[in-house]
Design a protein around this motif. Structure first.
Motif, PDB file in Angstrom:
ATOM      1  N   SER A 387       6.114   9.339  16.471  1.00  0.00           N
ATOM      2  CA  SER A 387       6.703   8.803  15.242  1.00  0.00           C
ATOM      3  C   SER A 387       7.398   7.469  15.461  1.00  0.00           C
ATOM      4  CB  SER A 387       7.688   9.816  14.655  1.00  0.00           C
ATOM      5  OG  SER A 387       8.766  10.040  15.536  1.00  0.00           O
ATOM      6  N   MET A 388       7.545   7.033  16.708  1.00  0.00           N
ATOM      7  CA  MET A 388       8.093   5.693  16.978  1.00  0.00           C
ATOM      8  C   MET A 388       7.130   4.604  16.521  1.00  0.00           C
ATOM      9  SD  MET A 388       9.614   6.424  20.803  1.00  0.00           S
ATOM     10  CE  MET A 388      10.224   4.752  21.019  1.00  0.00           C
ATOM     11  N   ASN A 389       5.864   4.934  16.362  1.00  0.00           N
ATOM     12  CA  ASN A 389       4.877   3.989  15.824  1.00  0.00           C
ATOM     13  C   ASN A 389       4.887   4.073  14.310  1.00  0.00           C
ATOM     14  OD1 ASN A 389       4.198   3.330  18.406  1.00  0.00           O
ATOM     15  ND2 ASN A 389       2.063   3.921  18.279  1.00  0.00           N
ATOM     16  N   ASP A 390       5.199   2.974  13.651  1.00  0.00           N
ATOM     17  CA  ASP A 390       5.270   2.981  12.189  1.00  0.00           C
ATOM     18  C   ASP A 390       4.723   1.690  11.594  1.00  0.00           C
ATOM     19  OD1 ASP A 390       7.292   1.433  13.211  1.00  0.00           O
ATOM     20  OD2 ASP A 390       8.760   1.985  11.696  1.00  0.00           O
ATOM     21  N   MET A 391       3.621   1.184  12.171  1.00  0.00           N
ATOM     22  CA  MET A 391       3.079  -0.085  11.676  1.00  0.00           C
ATOM     23  C   MET A 391       2.561   0.003  10.251  1.00  0.00           C
ATOM     24  SD  MET A 391       1.275   1.562  14.197  1.00  0.00           S
ATOM     25  CE  MET A 391       1.411   0.562  15.655  1.00  0.00           C
ATOM     26  N   ALA A 392       2.138   1.192   9.813  1.00  0.00           N
ATOM     27  CA  ALA A 392       1.629   1.323   8.444  1.00  0.00           C
ATOM     28  C   ALA A 392       2.732   1.124   7.415  1.00  0.00           C
ATOM     29  CB  ALA A 392       0.978   2.693   8.251  1.00  0.00           C
ATOM     30  N   SER A 393       3.981   1.430   7.777  1.00  0.00           N
ATOM     31  CA  SER A 393       5.083   1.312   6.823  1.00  0.00           C
ATOM     32  C   SER A 393       5.469  -0.127   6.537  1.00  0.00           C
ATOM     33  CB  SER A 393       6.304   2.074   7.353  1.00  0.00           C
ATOM     34  OG  SER A 393       6.760   1.504   8.566  1.00  0.00           O
ATOM     35  N   SER A 394       4.855  -1.097   7.234  1.00  0.00           N
ATOM     36  CA  SER A 394       5.126  -2.518   6.987  1.00  0.00           C
ATOM     37  C   SER A 394       3.867  -3.310   6.680  1.00  0.00           C
ATOM     38  CB  SER A 394       5.819  -3.146   8.209  1.00  0.00           C
ATOM     39  OG  SER A 394       6.990  -2.463   8.556  1.00  0.00           O
ATOM     40  N   SER A 395       2.701  -2.682   6.783  1.00  0.00           N
ATOM     41  CA  SER A 395       1.449  -3.434   6.753  1.00  0.00           C
ATOM     42  C   SER A 395       1.189  -4.118   5.414  1.00  0.00           C
ATOM     43  CB  SER A 395       0.278  -2.505   7.102  1.00  0.00           C
ATOM     44  OG  SER A 395       0.235  -1.419   6.197  1.00  0.00           O
ATOM     45  N   ILE A 396       1.562  -3.491   4.299  1.00  0.00           N
ATOM     46  CA  ILE A 396       1.350  -4.121   2.992  1.00  0.00           C
ATOM     47  C   ILE A 396       2.360  -5.233   2.763  1.00  0.00           C
ATOM     48  CG2 ILE A 396       1.362  -3.722   0.504  1.00  0.00           C
ATOM     49  CD1 ILE A 396       0.404  -0.882   1.074  1.00  0.00           C
ATOM     50  N   SER A 397       3.617  -4.983   3.083  1.00  0.00           N
ATOM     51  CA  SER A 397       4.651  -6.001   2.886  1.00  0.00           C
ATOM     52  C   SER A 397       4.398  -7.236   3.736  1.00  0.00           C
ATOM     53  CB  SER A 397       6.027  -5.413   3.204  1.00  0.00           C
ATOM     54  OG  SER A 397       6.355  -4.387   2.296  1.00  0.00           O
ATOM     55  N   LEU A 398       3.812  -7.054   4.920  1.00  0.00           N
ATOM     56  CA  LEU A 398       3.548  -8.205   5.786  1.00  0.00           C
ATOM     57  C   LEU A 398       2.508  -9.152   5.195  1.00  0.00           C
ATOM     58  CD1 LEU A 398       3.607  -6.627   9.356  1.00  0.00           C
ATOM     59  CD2 LEU A 398       5.161  -8.352   8.456  1.00  0.00           C
ATOM     60  N   GLU A 399       1.741  -8.701   4.230  1.00  0.00           N
ATOM     61  CA  GLU A 399       0.818  -9.612   3.550  1.00  0.00           C
ATOM     62  C   GLU A 399       1.580 -10.718   2.836  1.00  0.00           C
ATOM     63  OE1 GLU A 399      -2.390  -9.639   3.643  1.00  0.00           O
ATOM     64  OE2 GLU A 399      -2.912  -7.697   4.506  1.00  0.00           O
ATOM     65  N   GLY A 400       2.763 -10.397   2.320  1.00  0.00           N
ATOM     66  CA  GLY A 400       3.608 -11.391   1.682  1.00  0.00           C
ATOM     67  C   GLY A 400       2.908 -12.115   0.544  1.00  0.00           C
ATOM     68  N   LYS A 401       3.068 -13.426   0.537  1.00  0.00           N
ATOM     69  CA  LYS A 401       2.465 -14.244  -0.518  1.00  0.00           C
ATOM     70  C   LYS A 401       0.953 -14.366  -0.369  1.00  0.00           C
ATOM     71  CE  LYS A 401       6.678 -16.966  -1.117  1.00  0.00           C
ATOM     72  NZ  LYS A 401       7.281 -18.322  -1.067  1.00  0.00           N
ATOM     73  N   ASN A 402       0.424 -13.908   0.760  1.00  0.00           N
ATOM     74  CA  ASN A 402      -1.029 -13.955   0.968  1.00  0.00           C
ATOM     75  C   ASN A 402      -1.723 -12.678   0.511  1.00  0.00           C
ATOM     76  OD1 ASN A 402      -0.957 -16.543   2.152  1.00  0.00           O
ATOM     77  ND2 ASN A 402      -0.395 -15.649   4.131  1.00  0.00           N
ATOM     78  N   LEU A 403      -1.010 -11.826  -0.212  1.00  0.00           N
ATOM     79  CA  LEU A 403      -1.607 -10.584  -0.667  1.00  0.00           C
ATOM     80  C   LEU A 403      -2.838 -10.827  -1.537  1.00  0.00           C
ATOM     81  CD1 LEU A 403      -1.376  -7.458  -0.883  1.00  0.00           C
ATOM     82  CD2 LEU A 403       0.012  -7.824  -2.928  1.00  0.00           C
ATOM     83  N   TRP A 404      -2.825 -11.929  -2.278  1.00  0.00           N
ATOM     84  CA  TRP A 404      -3.953 -12.216  -3.168  1.00  0.00           C
ATOM     85  C   TRP A 404      -5.265 -12.376  -2.402  1.00  0.00           C
ATOM     86  CZ3 TRP A 404      -6.812 -16.696  -2.717  1.00  0.00           C
ATOM     87  CH2 TRP A 404      -6.273 -17.693  -1.912  1.00  0.00           C
ATOM     88  N   LEU A 405      -5.170 -12.768  -1.121  1.00  0.00           N
ATOM     89  CA  LEU A 405      -6.401 -12.896  -0.333  1.00  0.00           C
ATOM     90  C   LEU A 405      -7.083 -11.546  -0.166  1.00  0.00           C
ATOM     91  CD1 LEU A 405      -5.194 -15.384   2.433  1.00  0.00           C
ATOM     92  CD2 LEU A 405      -6.742 -15.871   0.541  1.00  0.00           C
ATOM     93  N   ALA A 406      -6.292 -10.529   0.178  1.00  0.00           N
ATOM     94  CA  ALA A 406      -6.866  -9.188   0.336  1.00  0.00           C
ATOM     95  C   ALA A 406      -7.368  -8.644  -0.997  1.00  0.00           C
ATOM     96  CB  ALA A 406      -5.825  -8.245   0.938  1.00  0.00           C
ATOM     97  N   GLN A 407      -6.678  -8.979  -2.081  1.00  0.00           N
ATOM     98  CA  GLN A 407      -7.076  -8.481  -3.394  1.00  0.00           C
ATOM     99  C   GLN A 407      -8.310  -9.198  -3.950  1.00  0.00           C
ATOM    100  OE1 GLN A 407      -3.336  -9.105  -5.412  1.00  0.00           O
ATOM    101  NE2 GLN A 407      -2.739  -6.957  -5.185  1.00  0.00           N
ATOM    102  N   SER A 408      -8.536 -10.427  -3.482  1.00  0.00           N
ATOM    103  CA  SER A 408      -9.665 -11.202  -4.008  1.00  0.00           C
ATOM    104  C   SER A 408     -10.959 -10.966  -3.245  1.00  0.00           C
ATOM    105  CB  SER A 408      -9.332 -12.703  -3.989  1.00  0.00           C
ATOM    106  OG  SER A 408      -9.157 -13.158  -2.645  1.00  0.00           O
ATOM    107  N   LEU A 409     -10.885 -10.260  -2.125  1.00  0.00           N
ATOM    108  CA  LEU A 409     -12.097 -10.005  -1.346  1.00  0.00           C
ATOM    109  C   LEU A 409     -13.013  -9.025  -2.095  1.00  0.00           C
ATOM    110  CD1 LEU A 409     -10.559  -9.552   2.228  1.00  0.00           C
ATOM    111  CD2 LEU A 409     -11.863 -11.513   1.395  1.00  0.00           C
ATOM    112  N   PRO A 410     -14.318  -9.132  -1.860  1.00  0.00           N
ATOM    113  CA  PRO A 410     -15.267  -8.219  -2.529  1.00  0.00           C
ATOM    114  C   PRO A 410     -15.276  -6.827  -1.887  1.00  0.00           C
ATOM    115  CG  PRO A 410     -16.457  -9.702  -1.103  1.00  0.00           C
ATOM    116  CD  PRO A 410     -15.016 -10.157  -1.072  1.00  0.00           C
ATOM    117  N   VAL A 411     -14.098  -6.232  -1.834  1.00  0.00           N
ATOM    118  CA  VAL A 411     -13.944  -4.891  -1.272  1.00  0.00           C
ATOM    119  C   VAL A 411     -13.068  -4.095  -2.225  1.00  0.00           C
ATOM    120  CG1 VAL A 411     -14.199  -5.641   1.120  1.00  0.00           C
ATOM    121  CG2 VAL A 411     -11.932  -5.588   0.082  1.00  0.00           C
ATOM    122  N   THR A 412     -13.106  -2.789  -2.079  1.00  0.00           N
ATOM    123  CA  THR A 412     -12.275  -1.936  -2.921  1.00  0.00           C
ATOM    124  C   THR A 412     -10.861  -1.845  -2.341  1.00  0.00           C
ATOM    125  OG1 THR A 412     -12.858   0.077  -1.717  1.00  0.00           O
ATOM    126  CG2 THR A 412     -14.296  -0.595  -3.544  1.00  0.00           C
TER     127      THR A 412
END
Length: 553
Positions: A387-412
């Motif tokens: 449980s010391m590994n918790d990278m998933a709990s920050s992975s979305i927030s780390l996208e920051g202002k670049n979140l639109w890149l992940a949302q604009s990709l042709p993926v679900t």
């Protein structure tokens, strides 16, 4: 006009003396170091006075109360016996060595980043500011940081020595001179090691790996010293004369530093003279190399085109590669969210090595229930460390202002979320499996327990990753200026880690009221089924509701 032009040509500023300029630059540098105490980067506005004062008080309590208090206790334990044995100088020598070690580690990376790789070096060098003023302000900043870290160790040492009853004009002067000499030595060593780190950093392609490995090495050294502190002190007290003779014979400068604290005027003069000469030599060498280091291109390799065949990858593999690259690109991310990957194999190796000593004692204490109890406790320990590994709990927030890149990709959206989930599963699950195998080799349980010692921790890895991703998806922070804000300074990250700890602890604690009657195999099977069910519920939520939330961010 002509006089002003000549002054600018010489690198000066009209109306500003060298001392004033150094003072201004030092103030700017210190304000950058302690900026987080006065400015809230998350809210993008200055902190309130109450918030600033509370943060400063908390920092002082940590440095003075916790670290200073710990070394005060060490001083009280060592001072009287060494003073009665006539080895006052050895008392000061030991704490001077610890002060140098702590001071150098506390300021060497500040030297590396603040002196050699400061982001405003180019800007300051383009202004009519003397290079010597820039260099002096950088060095003073390094000195103050080193003084803070070494002083919190040496000041309790000196005060305790005075409180024992050895309070004279000579010991007061010697104690102050010792603190000054150690801080100057820390400055020299920090500059030297910072230069070495800068050179290595400029030659390596994977610079983040260097930072991570050095930090891990320090953590290992720190915990080793903490765990063995009592043993080391006992060994020292049993061999005082031998240690003293060895230092006097082969490390005479350390002996002189110890004599300083005990009030030897000649030692004070000699050591301070040597430190002043070393500082002058350090400044001279840095003044000749500062421009070349500050303006270097960090050894960036030139791009050379090589024609190669690139294999096409599917969407899941490409997204997973992207997320793994994000994880390995940040030392902060790896150290704060992936420490369990290092700790798990260490746990397995220690148990395998120490099994011959630990297992007989456990079997003798627990009797017939030893095998079941041991299996339950080991499962809980594996889940706790995992449980010391918790990278998933920050992975979305780390996208920051670049979140639109992940949302604009042709993926679900689910494909993106699944890639973030799999990073934690792979980085934690693989070492978890290795550790489980090591534990099986050490304990050699019955087949049902052996299978559950592998299955339950692996199921927990999935549950922990799904829970952390759910927490980050529910309360993301996409407006930040420093990634450490979303990696470790958020309530959701704390809840994700504490949730894993509580779940793992319950698996071990509840064995006595329920597991003994059920049998260890049925008890661990029940926990495995519960973990799988909870994981499936969270994955279903992420696949449906979570995907819609991610698309709407």
């Amino acid at each position: 006009g002509g006089g002003q032009g000549r002054r600018l040509a010489r690198g000066g500023l009209p109306g500003a003396g060298g001392g004033v300029m150094v003072k201004l630059l030092l103030k700017k540098q210190l304000s950058e170091i302690f900026r987080s105490y006065f400015y809230d980067a998350k809210k993008n506005k200055p902190r309130s006075k109450a918030s600033t004062v509370s943060l400063i008080v908390l920092y002082v309590l940590l440095m003075v109360g916790v670290i200073g208090g710990m070394f005060t206790l060490f001083s009280i334990g060592l001072c009287a016996p060494l003073h009665e044995a006539g080895l006052d100088w050895l008392y000061f020598t030991l704490f001077a060595l610890v002060g140098v070690l702590m001071g150098v580690f506390g300021s060497v990376f500040n030297t590396f980043s603040g002196l050699y790789q400061a982001k405003d070096n180019d800007l300051l060098l383009s202004l009519p500011i003397p290079v010597r003023a820039i260099l002096a302000s950088r060095l003073l900043g390094v000195y103050l940081m080193g003084l803070m870290f070494s002083g919190v160790i040496l000041l309790p040492c000196v005060i305790v020595y005075w409180a024992v009853g050895v309070l004279t004009a000579a010991t007061v002067l010697g104690g102050i001179a010792l603190i000054l000499a150690v801080s100057l030595l820390v400055l020299v060593l920090s500059c030297l090691l910072g230069w070495v780190v800068a050179k290595i950093h400029s030659k390596l392609k994977r610079k983040n790996l260097l930072t991570t490995l050095i930090a891990l090495a320090f953590f290992a050294l720190y915990y080793m010293v903490c765990f063995r502190a009592n043993e080391l002190i006992e060994q020292l007290m049993l061999h005082l004369n031998e240690v003293g003779a060895a230092i006097r014979g082969s490390a005479y400068p350390l002996y002189l530093m110890g004599r300083m604290g005990a009030g030897d005027y000649l030692a004070v003069v000699l050591v301070l003279a040597v430190m002043a000469a070393l500082c002058a030599l350090t400044y001279l060498l840095l003044s000749r190399t500062f421009l070349s280091i500050a303006t270097a291109n960090n050894g960036g390799a030139k791009a050379v085109y090589k024609e190669t065949t690139v294999r096409a990858a599917g969407v899941p593999a490409a997204l997973l590669r992207k997320e793994l690259g994000r994880f390995t690109a940040s030392p902060n991310y790896m150290l704060n969210c992936g420490l369990g990957t290092v700790m798990l194999p260490i746990l397995g190796v220690l148990l395998l090595v120490k099994s011959s000593d630990l297992l007989p004692a456990i079997y003798e204490m627990a009797g017939d229930e030893a095998s079941g109890l041991l299996a339950a406790m080991l499962c809980a320990a594996l889940c706790l460390v995992g449980s010391m590994n918790d990278m998933a709990s920050s992975s979305i927030s780390l996208e920051g202002k670049n979140l639109w890149l992940a949302q604009s990709l042709p993926v679900t959206p689910w494909q993106v979320l699944r890639a973030k989930l799999l990073v934690q599963v792979l980085v934690t699950g693989i070492p978890m499996a290795v550790t489980s195998v090591l534990i099986l080799l050490a304990v050699r349980p019955a087949l049902p327990l052996a299978l559950l010692l592998i299955a339950l921790p692996q199921a927990f890895v999935w549950l922990s990753a799904a829970f952390g991703l759910t927490m980050d998806l529910k309360r993301p922070n996409l407006v930040w200026t420093n990634e450490i804000t979303v990696i470790k300074q958020r309530l959701t990250v704390l809840l994700a880690m504490l949730g894993g700890w509580v779940y793992a602890a319950l698996a071990g604690v509840l064995y006595y009221p329920f597991g003994i009657d059920m049998g260890a195999a049925w008890y661990l099977l029940a926990w495995t089924v519960l973990t799988v069910v909870l994981t499936l519920v969270l994955l279903r939520w992420l696949h449906r509701t979570g995907s819609r939330l991610f698309a709407a961010l």
